[in-house]
Scaffold this motif. Structure first.
Motif, PDB file in Angstrom:
ATOM      1  N   LEU A 131       0.826  -1.200   0.000  1.00  0.00           N
ATOM      2  CA  LEU A 131       0.000   0.000   0.000  1.00  0.00           C
ATOM      3  C   LEU A 131       0.861   1.250   0.000  1.00  0.00           C
ATOM      4  O   LEU A 131       0.575   2.234  -0.702  1.00  0.00           O
ATOM      5  N   HIS A 132       1.939   1.231   0.762  1.00  0.00           N
ATOM      6  CA  HIS A 132       2.841   2.379   0.825  1.00  0.00           C
ATOM      7  C   HIS A 132       3.489   2.639  -0.537  1.00  0.00           C
ATOM      8  O   HIS A 132       3.540   3.781  -1.002  1.00  0.00           O
ATOM      9  N   ARG A 133       3.936   1.575  -1.157  1.00  0.00           N
ATOM     10  CA  ARG A 133       4.635   1.714  -2.434  1.00  0.00           C
ATOM     11  C   ARG A 133       3.718   2.248  -3.533  1.00  0.00           C
ATOM     12  O   ARG A 133       4.054   3.198  -4.242  1.00  0.00           O
ATOM     13  N   TRP A 134       2.539   1.662  -3.646  1.00  0.00           N
ATOM     14  CA  TRP A 134       1.658   2.030  -4.751  1.00  0.00           C
ATOM     15  C   TRP A 134       0.914   3.344  -4.515  1.00  0.00           C
ATOM     16  O   TRP A 134       0.609   4.059  -5.473  1.00  0.00           O
ATOM     17  N   SER A 135       0.626   3.675  -3.276  1.00  0.00           N
ATOM     18  CA  SER A 135       0.001   4.975  -3.017  1.00  0.00           C
ATOM     19  C   SER A 135       0.972   6.093  -3.371  1.00  0.00           C
ATOM     20  O   SER A 135       0.566   7.136  -3.914  1.00  0.00           O
ATOM     21  N   GLY A 136       2.262   5.891  -3.103  1.00  0.00           N
ATOM     22  CA  GLY A 136       3.256   6.895  -3.475  1.00  0.00           C
ATOM     23  C   GLY A 136       3.394   7.037  -4.976  1.00  0.00           C
ATOM     24  O   GLY A 136       3.467   8.152  -5.505  1.00  0.00           O
ATOM     25  N   ARG A 137       3.430   5.898  -5.674  1.00  0.00           N
ATOM     26  CA  ARG A 137       3.545   5.954  -7.136  1.00  0.00           C
ATOM     27  C   ARG A 137       2.350   6.657  -7.769  1.00  0.00           C
ATOM     28  O   ARG A 137       2.507   7.487  -8.676  1.00  0.00           O
ATOM     29  N   LEU A 138       1.148   6.308  -7.298  1.00  0.00           N
ATOM     30  CA  LEU A 138      -0.056   6.932  -7.863  1.00  0.00           C
ATOM     31  C   LEU A 138      -0.114   8.418  -7.528  1.00  0.00           C
ATOM     32  O   LEU A 138      -0.551   9.229  -8.356  1.00  0.00           O
ATOM     33  N   ALA A 139       0.325   8.785  -6.330  1.00  0.00           N
ATOM     34  CA  ALA A 139       0.305  10.196  -5.936  1.00  0.00           C
ATOM     35  C   ALA A 139       1.170  11.037  -6.868  1.00  0.00           C
ATOM     36  O   ALA A 139       0.761  12.106  -7.332  1.00  0.00           O
ATOM     37  N   VAL A 140       2.362  10.549  -7.159  1.00  0.00           N
ATOM     38  CA  VAL A 140       3.253  11.289  -8.054  1.00  0.00           C
ATOM     39  C   VAL A 140       2.709  11.283  -9.478  1.00  0.00           C
ATOM     40  O   VAL A 140       2.741  12.308 -10.175  1.00  0.00           O
ATOM     41  N   LEU A 141       2.182  10.144  -9.924  1.00  0.00           N
ATOM     42  CA  LEU A 141       1.631  10.057 -11.274  1.00  0.00           C
ATOM     43  C   LEU A 141       0.482  11.040 -11.465  1.00  0.00           C
ATOM     44  O   LEU A 141       0.412  11.748 -12.485  1.00  0.00           O
ATOM     45  N   ILE A 142      -0.407  11.113 -10.492  1.00  0.00           N
ATOM     46  CA  ILE A 142      -1.545  12.031 -10.595  1.00  0.00           C
ATOM     47  C   ILE A 142      -1.091  13.479 -10.525  1.00  0.00           C
ATOM     48  O   ILE A 142      -1.710  14.374 -11.114  1.00  0.00           O
ATOM     49  N   SER A 143       0.014  13.729  -9.824  1.00  0.00           N
ATOM     50  CA  SER A 143       0.490  15.107  -9.680  1.00  0.00           C
ATOM     51  C   SER A 143       1.145  15.643 -10.945  1.00  0.00           C
ATOM     52  O   SER A 143       1.301  16.864 -11.084  1.00  0.00           O
ATOM     53  N   LEU A 144       1.547  14.774 -11.861  1.00  0.00           N
ATOM     54  CA  LEU A 144       2.280  15.243 -13.041  1.00  0.00           C
ATOM     55  C   LEU A 144       1.446  16.170 -13.933  1.00  0.00           C
ATOM     56  O   LEU A 144       1.961  17.198 -14.399  1.00  0.00           O
ATOM     57  N   PRO A 145       0.154  15.864 -14.233  1.00  0.00           N
ATOM     58  CA  PRO A 145      -0.632  16.837 -14.998  1.00  0.00           C
ATOM     59  C   PRO A 145      -0.783  18.170 -14.267  1.00  0.00           C
ATOM     60  O   PRO A 145      -0.845  19.225 -14.911  1.00  0.00           O
ATOM     61  N   VAL A 146      -0.837  18.104 -12.941  1.00  0.00           N
ATOM     62  CA  VAL A 146      -0.931  19.336 -12.152  1.00  0.00           C
ATOM     63  C   VAL A 146       0.341  20.150 -12.316  1.00  0.00           C
ATOM     64  O   VAL A 146       0.304  21.370 -12.526  1.00  0.00           O
ATOM     65  N   ALA A 147       1.489  19.484 -12.236  1.00  0.00           N
ATOM     66  CA  ALA A 147       2.765  20.187 -12.400  1.00  0.00           C
ATOM     67  C   ALA A 147       2.893  20.769 -13.795  1.00  0.00           C
ATOM     68  O   ALA A 147       3.373  21.901 -13.973  1.00  0.00           O
ATOM     69  N   ALA A 148       2.448  20.008 -14.810  1.00  0.00           N
ATOM     70  CA  ALA A 148       2.509  20.505 -16.187  1.00  0.00           C
ATOM     71  C   ALA A 148       1.650  21.752 -16.348  1.00  0.00           C
ATOM     72  O   ALA A 148       2.057  22.728 -16.997  1.00  0.00           O
ATOM     73  N   HIS A 149       0.459  21.734 -15.738  1.00  0.00           N
ATOM     74  CA  HIS A 149      -0.429  22.900 -15.812  1.00  0.00           C
ATOM     75  C   HIS A 149       0.214  24.105 -15.127  1.00  0.00           C
ATOM     76  O   HIS A 149       0.184  25.218 -15.658  1.00  0.00           O
ATOM     77  N   CYS A 150       0.786  23.872 -13.938  1.00  0.00           N
ATOM     78  CA  CYS A 150       1.396  24.986 -13.195  1.00  0.00           C
ATOM     79  C   CYS A 150       2.563  25.590 -13.964  1.00  0.00           C
ATOM     80  O   CYS A 150       2.691  26.818 -14.070  1.00  0.00           O
ATOM     81  N   LEU A 151       3.433  24.747 -14.508  1.00  0.00           N
ATOM     82  CA  LEU A 151       4.617  25.257 -15.202  1.00  0.00           C
ATOM     83  C   LEU A 151       4.269  25.896 -16.542  1.00  0.00           C
ATOM     84  O   LEU A 151       4.757  26.984 -16.867  1.00  0.00           O
ATOM     85  N   TYR A 152       3.436  25.218 -17.318  1.00  0.00           N
ATOM     86  CA  TYR A 152       3.178  25.669 -18.681  1.00  0.00           C
ATOM     87  C   TYR A 152       2.132  26.779 -18.748  1.00  0.00           C
ATOM     88  O   TYR A 152       2.290  27.755 -19.476  1.00  0.00           O
TER      89      TYR A 152
END
Length: 224
Positions: A131-152
């Motif tokens: 649970l620890h491993r996959w919750s972290g992976r999904l959290a970062v994966l979901i955050s990537l579109p957010v980061a792209a929106h913020c930067l671009y």
């Protein structure tokens, strides 16, 4: 010739000028311990290699600075992502960031369970690790579109305190996340290193959510 001719038989025989404790035991100290005869005292903490931690921190800092420089030099477009089900990119950003924040809370709780620090939970076992491993992976994966929106779409902005803090936290979060990934590749660190860096990752994403999604929901509402 007995082994006592080569190895100290008690602590008083140890050479105190040596950098490591010369006290050996043949008792198994865990399932992942080396072969009998080479275990050190189980009370002896790992020596660690803080130089590698400093290298990881340096690389993470470079990532954070690079994101900040790009966000400052790039001309914001005002629009970056458009996801089905959301009325605007800002709404998508706020909800995706909230989902990522929820997963990071799951990761924090599963980490506490793994280390036996979660009240009422005795020994996390493989389920908590998964649970620890996959919750972290999904959290970062979901955050990537957010980061792209913020930067671009928005870039690095500083027209008020909240926005400046949010921009700084965004750079900090991905920098410390890279640092954590590098540290995870090593298993010879001091026991406190990974929890401290993981705590910084959690704190960074918490600050991001507070200065963006929570503010957005408080001022605009919870609609999609």
């Amino acid at each position: 010739m007995s082994s006592s001719d080569f190895w100290p038989t008690n602590e008083t025989d140890a050479d105190i000028t040596q950098p490591v404790q010369q006290h050996w035991t043949t008792e198994r100290v865990g399932w992942d311990s080396p072969s009998p005869g080479w275990e050190v005292d189980p009370d002896e903490p790992p020596s660690g290699n803080f130089g590698r931690v400093l290298i990881a921190m340096g690389i993470g800092s470079l990532v954070a600075v690079a994101l900040g420089v790009y966000g400052s030099a790039h001309d914001p477009t005002g629009a970056a992502i458009s996801l089905a089900g959301f009325s605007t990119g800002l709404h998508a950003k706020a909800w995706l960031a909230s989902a990522s924040f929820a997963l990071v809370i799951v990761q924090l709780l599963s980490a506490l369970a793994m280390w036996g620090r979660l009240p009422g939970v005795r020994g996390g076992g493989p389920t908590s690790a998964w649970l620890h491993r996959w919750s972290g992976r999904l959290a970062v994966l979901i955050s990537l579109p957010v980061a792209a929106h913020c930067l671009y779409a928005l870039g690095f902005q500083s027209f008020d305190t909240r926005v400046l803090l949010h921009s700084l936290l965004g750079c900090f979060f991905y920098g410390v996340f890279v640092c954590k990934m590098i540290v995870l590749a090593r298993d010879d660190q001091k026991p406190w290193v990974l929890p401290v860096i993981g705590g910084l990752v959690f704190s960074g994403l918490t600050g991001l959510w507070l200065t963006s999604s929570l503010w957005f929901f408080s001022n605009v509402g919870l609609q999609l």
